[in-house]
Write a protein that holds these residues in place. Structure first.
Motif, mmCIF file in Angstrom:
data_model
loop_
_atom_site.group_PDB
_atom_site.id
_atom_site.type_symbol
_atom_site.label_atom_id
_atom_site.label_comp_id
_atom_site.label_asym_id
_atom_site.label_seq_id
_atom_site.Cartn_x
_atom_site.Cartn_y
_atom_site.Cartn_z
ATOM 1 N N GLY A 1 -4.225 8.064 -2.762
ATOM 2 C CA GLY A 1 -5.626 7.816 -2.428
ATOM 3 C C GLY A 1 -6.007 6.352 -2.552
ATOM 4 N N GLU A 2 -7.114 6.117 -3.233
ATOM 5 C CA GLU A 2 -7.608 4.744 -3.442
ATOM 6 C C GLU A 2 -7.095 4.156 -4.758
ATOM 7 O OE1 GLU A 2 -9.225 3.173 -1.156
ATOM 8 O OE2 GLU A 2 -9.717 4.842 0.167
ATOM 9 N N ASP A 3 -6.335 4.947 -5.510
ATOM 10 C CA ASP A 3 -5.794 4.510 -6.797
ATOM 11 C C ASP A 3 -4.873 3.297 -6.588
ATOM 12 O OD1 ASP A 3 -4.777 6.486 -9.614
ATOM 13 O OD2 ASP A 3 -4.370 4.363 -9.314
ATOM 14 N N THR A 4 -4.959 2.325 -7.487
ATOM 15 C CA THR A 4 -4.043 1.184 -7.392
ATOM 16 C C THR A 4 -2.661 1.530 -7.942
ATOM 17 O OG1 THR A 4 -4.879 0.296 -9.475
ATOM 18 C CG2 THR A 4 -5.868 -0.554 -7.424
ATOM 19 N N ASP A 5 -2.507 2.671 -8.600
ATOM 20 C CA ASP A 5 -1.210 3.282 -8.911
ATOM 21 C C ASP A 5 -0.322 2.417 -9.806
ATOM 22 O OD1 ASP A 5 0.502 5.514 -8.618
ATOM 23 O OD2 ASP A 5 1.594 4.575 -6.966
ATOM 24 N N GLY A 6 -0.913 1.488 -10.558
ATOM 25 C CA GLY A 6 -0.111 0.614 -11.406
ATOM 26 C C GLY A 6 0.744 -0.366 -10.620
ATOM 27 N N ALA A 7 0.447 -0.534 -9.346
ATOM 28 C CA ALA A 7 1.213 -1.414 -8.456
ATOM 29 C C ALA A 7 0.822 -2.871 -8.685
ATOM 30 C CB ALA A 7 0.937 -1.029 -6.999
ATOM 31 N N PRO A 8 1.629 -3.813 -8.167
ATOM 32 C CA PRO A 8 1.205 -5.220 -8.201
ATOM 33 C C PRO A 8 -0.171 -5.382 -7.557
ATOM 34 C CG PRO A 8 3.507 -5.060 -7.551
ATOM 35 C CD PRO A 8 2.974 -3.657 -7.584
ATOM 36 N N GLN A 9 -0.881 -6.447 -7.959
ATOM 37 C CA GLN A 9 -2.281 -6.609 -7.549
ATOM 38 C C GLN A 9 -2.462 -6.680 -6.035
ATOM 39 O OE1 GLN A 9 -3.518 -10.228 -9.482
ATOM 40 N NE2 GLN A 9 -2.483 -11.548 -8.006
ATOM 41 N N GLN A 10 -1.403 -7.040 -5.301
ATOM 42 C CA GLN A 10 -1.504 -7.138 -3.844
ATOM 43 C C GLN A 10 -1.707 -5.777 -3.181
ATOM 44 O OE1 GLN A 10 0.807 -8.719 -5.671
ATOM 45 N NE2 GLN A 10 0.421 -10.884 -5.311
ATOM 46 N N ILE A 11 -1.662 -4.686 -3.960
ATOM 47 C CA ILE A 11 -1.915 -3.350 -3.425
ATOM 48 C C ILE A 11 -3.278 -3.278 -2.735
ATOM 49 C CG2 ILE A 11 -2.904 -2.455 -5.589
ATOM 50 C CD1 ILE A 11 -0.698 -0.413 -3.228
ATOM 51 N N VAL A 12 -4.224 -4.099 -3.213
ATOM 52 C CA VAL A 12 -5.573 -4.043 -2.628
ATOM 53 C C VAL A 12 -5.583 -4.503 -1.170
ATOM 54 C CG1 VAL A 12 -6.717 -4.298 -4.870
ATOM 55 C CG2 VAL A 12 -6.222 -6.346 -3.497
ATOM 56 N N ALA A 13 -4.528 -5.194 -0.732
ATOM 57 C CA ALA A 13 -4.454 -5.640 0.662
ATOM 58 C C ALA A 13 -4.101 -4.497 1.612
ATOM 59 C CB ALA A 13 -3.429 -6.766 0.803
ATOM 60 N N VAL A 14 -3.529 -3.421 1.074
ATOM 61 C CA VAL A 14 -3.158 -2.268 1.899
ATOM 62 C C VAL A 14 -4.336 -1.299 1.905
ATOM 63 C CG1 VAL A 14 -1.526 -0.351 2.181
ATOM 64 C CG2 VAL A 14 -0.728 -2.561 1.282
ATOM 65 N N PRO A 15 -4.907 -1.026 3.078
ATOM 66 C CA PRO A 15 -6.086 -0.152 3.120
ATOM 67 C C PRO A 15 -5.776 1.243 2.591
ATOM 68 C CG PRO A 15 -5.775 -1.297 5.221
ATOM 69 C CD PRO A 15 -4.546 -1.543 4.399
ATOM 70 N N GLY A 16 -6.771 1.841 1.952
ATOM 71 C CA GLY A 16 -6.634 3.209 1.476
ATOM 72 C C GLY A 16 -7.251 4.173 2.473
ATOM 73 N N PRO A 17 -7.061 5.457 2.217
ATOM 74 C CA PRO A 17 -6.217 6.057 1.183
ATOM 75 C C PRO A 17 -4.748 5.760 1.443
ATOM 76 C CG PRO A 17 -7.036 7.750 2.671
ATOM 77 C CD PRO A 17 -7.723 6.490 3.055
ATOM 78 N N ARG A 18 -3.971 5.663 0.318
ATOM 79 C CA ARG A 18 -2.587 5.223 0.406
ATOM 80 C C ARG A 18 -1.601 6.343 0.093
ATOM 81 N NH1 ARG A 18 -5.173 1.699 -3.071
ATOM 82 N NH2 ARG A 18 -5.997 -0.137 -2.004
ATOM 83 N N LEU A 19 -0.409 6.144 0.628
ATOM 84 C CA LEU A 19 0.714 7.014 0.325
ATOM 85 C C LEU A 19 1.804 6.163 -0.314
ATOM 86 C CD1 LEU A 19 2.273 9.810 2.328
ATOM 87 C CD2 LEU A 19 3.750 7.877 1.805
ATOM 88 N N ARG A 20 2.402 6.682 -1.393
ATOM 89 C CA ARG A 20 3.501 5.983 -2.079
ATOM 90 C C ARG A 20 4.823 6.669 -1.724
ATOM 91 N NH1 ARG A 20 2.840 6.956 -7.861
ATOM 92 N NH2 ARG A 20 3.920 8.877 -7.370
ATOM 93 N N ARG A 21 5.810 5.865 -1.336
ATOM 94 C CA ARG A 21 7.152 6.365 -0.991
ATOM 95 C C ARG A 21 8.154 5.721 -1.932
ATOM 96 N NH1 ARG A 21 11.216 4.277 3.061
ATOM 97 N NH2 ARG A 21 12.264 6.072 4.007
ATOM 98 N N GLN A 22 9.034 6.538 -2.536
ATOM 99 C CA GLN A 22 10.081 6.021 -3.413
ATOM 100 C C GLN A 22 11.445 6.407 -2.856
ATOM 101 O OE1 GLN A 22 9.398 6.193 -7.825
ATOM 102 N NE2 GLN A 22 7.914 7.751 -7.260
ATOM 103 N N VAL A 23 12.378 5.454 -2.892
ATOM 104 C CA VAL A 23 13.712 5.714 -2.347
ATOM 105 C C VAL A 23 14.787 5.047 -3.195
ATOM 106 C CG1 VAL A 23 12.816 5.816 0.027
ATOM 107 C CG2 VAL A 23 13.785 3.667 -0.827
ATOM 108 N N TRP A 24 16.006 5.573 -3.073
ATOM 109 C CA TRP A 24 17.220 4.890 -3.500
ATOM 110 C C TRP A 24 17.879 4.341 -2.258
ATOM 111 C CZ3 TRP A 24 17.002 4.290 -8.410
ATOM 112 C CH2 TRP A 24 16.573 5.313 -9.268
ATOM 113 N N LEU A 25 18.342 3.098 -2.305
ATOM 114 C CA LEU A 25 19.186 2.541 -1.254
ATOM 115 C C LEU A 25 20.612 2.601 -1.761
ATOM 116 C CD1 LEU A 25 17.116 -0.646 -0.287
ATOM 117 C CD2 LEU A 25 17.119 1.590 0.840
#
Length: 200
Positions: A73-97
């Motif tokens: 959603g609009e939560d900053t999710d403990g991300a780096p402060q630049q998260i505010v540049a990405v419009p919400g609502p947001r989706l978080r994706r986690q991966v292993w490479l």
């Protein structure tokens, strides 16, 4: 691997506990070679594709295991402060490479505007670079911060002792931020890049 959407904040992401960190000025100037070896600086501070770099280093295709796609959603999710540049609502994706043979090389978390993620990640199991290359998307990778730190979860996942090097950056497309990405690399890469540094 097929990704499924999970409820808001159902799975935490793996941020490093920093022993040292540098902001955009450190990224622009580069670090003393006593802190981070030149080959590692090219990987961490350069604006090229990490999935492409990993493929060139290992000689194997870089594959992705998607471990989480959560609406935050609009939560900053403990991300780096630049998260505010990405419009919400947001989706978080986690991966292993990882290599095609299964060696984990990196961990990445990315945050996307939820309404546009399907447009850019049509095949969720592909690396972001491969997805965007297929679309011929023009991008600018804007590295904003670098870290050296610990993570019990990543130590277990990589089966390597820390500390680990990581970074975060914004992807820009058509003058607007497309996604924020936080990456951590496995010390296994010393096999290809040599010793990373004198630890901070």
């Amino acid at each position: 691997m097929t990704a499924t959407f999970t409820p808001k904040n159902s799975l935490a992401w793996h941020a490093l506990n920093p022993l040292w960190q540098g902001a955009e000025d450190a990224v622009q100037k580069g670090l003393p070679h006593s802190k981070l070896a030149p080959a590692w600086q090219i990987l961490l501070l350069g604006d090229g594709s990490p999935t492409r770099h990993l493929q060139l280093l290992t000689g194997e295709p870089t594959e992705v295991d998607v471990i989480d796609m959560s609406l935050v959603g609009e939560d900053t999710d403990g991300a780096p402060q630049q998260i505010v540049a990405v419009p919400g609502p947001r989706l978080r994706r986690q991966v292993w490479l990882r290599t095609a043979s299964g060696q984990r090389l990196a961990y990445a978390t990315s945050w996307w505007e939820a309404s546009h993620v399907d447009e850019y990640l049509q095949n969720k199991s592909l690396p972001i670079w491969a997805s965007l290359a297929r679309l011929r998307t023009e991008l600018y990778r804007d590295v904003q911060g670098i870290y050296c730190g610990d993570s019990v979860a990543l130590e277990s996942a990589f089966q390597e002792s820390g500390p680990f090097w990581g970074r975060h950056y914004l992807f820009w497309h058509r003058g607007k931020p497309l996604t924020l990405i936080y990456e951590v690399f496995s010390p296994y890469l010393t096999k290809y890049l040599g010793r990373d540094s004198i630890k901070p």
